[in-house]
Design a protein around this motif. Structure first.
Motif, mmCIF file in Angstrom:
data_model
loop_
_atom_site.group_PDB
_atom_site.id
_atom_site.type_symbol
_atom_site.label_atom_id
_atom_site.label_comp_id
_atom_site.label_asym_id
_atom_site.label_seq_id
_atom_site.Cartn_x
_atom_site.Cartn_y
_atom_site.Cartn_z
ATOM 1 N N UNK A 1 50.749 35.719 -22.625
ATOM 2 C CA UNK A 1 50.197 36.793 -21.793
ATOM 3 C C UNK A 1 49.926 38.056 -22.614
ATOM 4 N N UNK A 2 50.765 38.319 -23.603
ATOM 5 C CA UNK A 2 50.545 39.492 -24.443
ATOM 6 C C UNK A 2 49.245 39.363 -25.229
ATOM 7 N N UNK A 3 49.015 38.178 -25.801
ATOM 8 C CA UNK A 3 47.765 37.984 -26.530
ATOM 9 C C UNK A 3 46.571 37.912 -25.572
ATOM 10 N N UNK A 4 46.797 37.368 -24.373
ATOM 11 C CA UNK A 4 45.704 37.351 -23.397
ATOM 12 C C UNK A 4 45.306 38.758 -22.980
ATOM 13 N N UNK A 5 46.290 39.674 -22.936
ATOM 14 C CA UNK A 5 45.995 41.063 -22.590
ATOM 15 C C UNK A 5 45.125 41.722 -23.657
ATOM 16 N N UNK A 6 45.364 41.367 -24.884
ATOM 17 C CA UNK A 6 44.617 41.964 -25.997
ATOM 18 C C UNK A 6 43.522 41.051 -26.533
ATOM 19 N N UNK A 7 43.214 39.956 -25.819
ATOM 20 C CA UNK A 7 42.275 38.967 -26.344
ATOM 21 C C UNK A 7 40.868 39.538 -26.501
ATOM 22 N N UNK A 8 40.420 40.324 -25.521
ATOM 23 C CA UNK A 8 39.050 40.840 -25.588
ATOM 24 C C UNK A 8 38.866 41.831 -26.733
ATOM 25 N N UNK A 9 39.923 42.571 -27.092
ATOM 26 C CA UNK A 9 39.824 43.557 -28.157
ATOM 27 C C UNK A 9 40.036 42.948 -29.549
ATOM 28 N N UNK A 10 40.470 41.691 -29.604
ATOM 29 C CA UNK A 10 40.744 41.071 -30.896
ATOM 30 C C UNK A 10 39.448 40.616 -31.570
ATOM 31 N N UNK A 11 39.405 40.762 -32.886
ATOM 32 C CA UNK A 11 38.270 40.273 -33.661
ATOM 33 C C UNK A 11 38.291 38.745 -33.664
ATOM 34 N N UNK A 12 37.097 38.144 -33.793
ATOM 35 C CA UNK A 12 37.067 36.684 -33.720
ATOM 36 C C UNK A 12 37.813 36.049 -34.886
ATOM 37 N N UNK A 13 37.872 36.732 -36.037
ATOM 38 C CA UNK A 13 38.677 36.200 -37.131
ATOM 39 C C UNK A 13 40.163 36.212 -36.779
ATOM 40 N N UNK A 14 40.590 37.243 -36.039
ATOM 41 C CA UNK A 14 41.990 37.297 -35.605
ATOM 42 C C UNK A 14 42.298 36.174 -34.618
ATOM 43 N N UNK A 15 41.343 35.865 -33.760
ATOM 44 C CA UNK A 15 41.548 34.763 -32.827
ATOM 45 C C UNK A 15 41.687 33.432 -33.577
ATOM 46 N N UNK A 16 40.774 33.218 -34.537
ATOM 47 C CA UNK A 16 40.874 31.997 -35.337
ATOM 48 C C UNK A 16 42.195 31.932 -36.095
ATOM 49 N N UNK A 17 42.600 33.072 -36.656
ATOM 50 C CA UNK A 17 43.841 33.092 -37.426
ATOM 51 C C UNK A 17 45.041 32.790 -36.539
#
Length: 733
Positions: free
Chosen positions: A48-64
């Protein structure tokens, strides 16, 4: 067995069988519960914490992030071993994380790929993981991903059309090949210890059941249609492929699962599939019509077919059990939250143990060699019994309507309900699964008809007078002893207890139910209801009494278990009391924004948790007294019980769930434990989902809750470690 065992001998037998836990088993059980739920909550909070910040995360951060999860979970089996439980869970997590990685890749770069291509790539990646992992769960994931790949591919075809509610012949052929391949591999490596995981029967059962179900639907549809349609859900194979596959599956399944690898489940599915096709053929031949005679005819036909299938399966079961007994196959072990307990004890072992303990007053009678009916046969026969009963109910209803008895609704409902109850009472005296389920449907219909017939007013409405719910509860209580069906008594106990409490509240404060709460502002709603504290006290007293009575009944079950009549009366009642508590917890989750009528119960929500907390403290007191544990352990568990009592005000489902876990573990009841764990997970999901806070605060709350549960598990671990050190007399035990 009535009168054979004394209460002391019954309790000793339960302990000998490993059903009653000792102090070490109790500590281990709560450690696993707290650590499992704590890890689940903490992981959910992180998600849930990452879902809260998912939209603001860079796509490289999501992949990482996803790649790091796959890397860590993929390396964990190399550290702990592929055959260890942590290694298996980590590899399964890695396999599941591949799908989100492919989905994020497709969303980020917009490759234009269709959904079926994602599942194709996922399936191809899962195959080597399943080969390396050597666990049936991974192959189930491969099977599901591959099925989604094929179905989505067919849907994407522009010219695709199907009028048949089943999979394509190519997919069904692939299912049959998967089943044959699994069984061939299991037979080839049956004596190889490294491939013992292939002996799991649940995966081929799932594949075989789904394949047979789809084939039955396909052929049944064709039988009803009477001809092969112009369009068919096939790419290359002819239309007759499904019929050939069905015949080969039945013939090969009978030869294999009857002789080579006996499996009554697969044989039962095949027999009832044939019965379903026979019903489809009879419907086509007789041209079913919605009239009185048709319902009577089909009720008798379904009853006869179901009874015949039950007779054949019971004979087949006895034959297979006798063959298995002559082979002297060793029994296995069951594991789970109850740890490991033996399942290969015979009655002679139990009598020998009780005789050595001098707990048998006389020699026990011989145990009749009668096996219990497997659950899947019970379910299939129950479906047949309910279908036949529904047809008969419609027949009687139409008969009453056409005879114009409906001009007198109250008398007709009473007469029809009493007739159903009398017929159910007669059928329940027969020792048969089909007749029991048929009688259950009749008993439920008769009870509803009698209750409505007595409470029906001239305006065709019920539950208008303040005493109506109480009267309905008393009617159900009066019928309860006469119906010798445990399922009916269970449902009657749940509905009777809920109606009794609601009726008591409605009788005392019925003016509150007619209050014009729609015109009251939200901030003044609490003051708008008079006698609020009195209602809270009554709710708390009722639930406390119910929980303590239920706990007392289960903790002293050895005193009434050997009495057949008391056992048949009290067991459904106690199970029904716990189900009534779960229903009360569901009411506490009802959102008042859906309907402002729920505001009337808003101040009373915590009373369910307080009552369950009182029952839990009573359980802790009695169980620690029976186990004669140390003062430190008893104080620790009493502290947990008091915390659950306090937390029940805020989280009613938590205290109710802990009470169910304690009583379920004491009795060794896997059904109660499974239902309680599922109810706890569902409750916390709904609770956190409906919290009127942001996703960030929800994630923090979940992580804090998980950390607290893990800390409780660690405390129990330290207490167990100190107890073991004191028992061995060494500092490093």
């Amino acid at each position: 067995m009535e009168g054979t065992l004394s209460p002391e001998a019954c309790e000793a037998a339960l302990r000998f069988l490993g059903i009653r836990p000792g102090p070490r088993q109790w500590n281990g059980f709560w450690q696993r519960i707290f650590s499992s739920l704590g890890a689940l909550f903490f992981a959910s909070g992180v998600i849930c914490f990452f879902a809260y910040n998912w939209a603001q995360m860079h796509h490289f951060a999501k992949f990482a992030l996803i790649a790091a999860l796959i890397l860590v979970s993929g390396l964990a089996p190399l550290w702990r071993g592929l055959d260890s439980l942590p290694g298996k869970l980590a590899l399964l997590l890695a396999a599941l994380s591949v799908g989100p990685l492919l989905a994020v890749y497709g969303q980020t770069y917009q490759t234009g790929a269709d959904a079926w291509e994602l599942f194709r790539a996922w399936t191809l990646i899962l195959v080597p993981l399943a080969l390396a992992g050597r666990q049936a769960v991974l192959w189930l994931l491969v099977w599901l991903a591959g099925s989604a790949w094929w179905e989505l591919y067919l849907i994407s075809l522009p010219w695709w059309y199907t009028d048949v509610p089943a999979g394509s012949p190519e997919l069904l052929l692939a299912y049959c090949l998967c089943l044959v391949g699994w069984e061939a591999a299991a037979h080839h490596w049956q004596n190889n210890a490294e491939h013992r995981w292939l002996a799991a029967t649940w995966l081929p059962r799932i594949i075989g059941f789904v394949t047979l179900f789809l084939l039955t639907c396909y052929l049944g549809f064709r039988i009803i249609e009477g001809h092969w349609a112009d369009y068919d859900n096939s790419l290359m194979l002819p239309r007759s492929t499904c019929a050939v596959l069905y015949a080969l599956l039945l013939l090969g399944g009978w030869l294999w699962y009857r002789n080579k690898r006996p499996d009554l489940f697969m044989l039962s599915c095949g027999l009832f599939s044939l019965a379903a096709l026979l019903v489809f053929a009879l419907i086509k031949v007789t041209t079913f019509r919605w009239d009185v005679g048709s319902f009577l005819l089909w009720g008798l036909v379904i009853a006869g077919i179901t009874a015949g299938c039950g007779f054949l399966l019971r004979r087949l079961q006895h034959a297979m059990e006798s063959e298995k007994a002559t082979k002297c196959e060793p029994q296995g072990y069951l594991s789970g939250f109850i740890e490991k307990f033996r399942v290969d004890f015979s009655w002679e072992d139990v009598w020998r143990h009780l005789r050595e303990a001098q707990l048998l007053a006389e020699e026990p009678p011989p145990i009749p060699a009668r096996s219990s009916t497997p659950w899947y046969i019970s379910v299939l026969l129950a479906l047949g019994g309910w279908s036949s009963a529904i047809c008969l109910i419609f027949f009687l209803g139409l008969l009453v309507f056409t005879a114009r008895i409906a001009d007198f609704p109250q008398s007709s409902l009473l007469i029809g309900g009493l007739f159903f109850l009398a017929l159910a009472w007669l059928l329940m005296r027969r020792d048969s699964i089909f007749t029991a389920q048929f009688a259950l449907a009749l008993a439920i219909s008769g009870t509803v008809a009698v209750v409505i017939g007595i409470l029906l007013k001239n305006n065709y409405r019920v539950f208008l007078a303040p005493h109506d719910p109480l009267l309905a509860a008393f009617i159900i209580a009066a019928i309860y002893p006469f119906m010798r069906n445990s399922a009916y008594r269970y449902l009657a106990a749940v509905s009777g207890l809920l109606l009794f409490f609601w009726g008591l509240d409605y009788l005392i404060w019925h003016d509150m139910y007619t209050y014009h709460w729609r015109s009251v502002p939200d901030d003044a709603l609490r003051e708008a209801f008079p006698h609020l504290h009195a209602r809270q006290a009554m709710y708390a007293a009722w639930h406390s009494f119910l929980c303590v009575a239920m706990a007392y009944g289960w903790l002293t079950e050895h005193q009434w278990r050997t009495n057949t009549r008391l056992n048949s009366l009290l067991t459904p009642l106690l199970h029904g009391a716990y189900c009534a508590l779960l229903v009360s917890v569901v009411v506490t989750l009802l959102d008042s924004s859906i309907n402002r009528a729920f505001w009337m119960f808003e101040p009373l929500r915590g009373m369910v948790g307080i009552g369950a907390g009182v029952g839990l403290v009573y359980c802790v007191h009695m169980m620690t007294k029976i186990q004669a544990v140390t003062s430190l352990t008893r104080s620790l568990f009493l502290g947990f019980g008091i915390l659950a009592l306090i937390g029940g005000w805020f989280l009613p489902g938590l205290s109710v769930g802990l009470l169910g876990l304690a009583l379920g573990r004491h009795r060794g009841d896997m059904v109660t434990l499974g239902v309680t764990v599922a109810a706890l997970i569902a409750y916390f999901f709904c609770y956190y989902y409906n919290l009127n806070t942001s996703l960030l605060y929800k994630s923090i709350s979940l992580m804090v809750s998980g950390a607290m549960l893990c800390a409780a598990a660690f405390c129990l671990y330290m207490v167990t470690k100190q107890a073991r050190a004191a028992a061995t007399g060494g500092e490093h035990a």
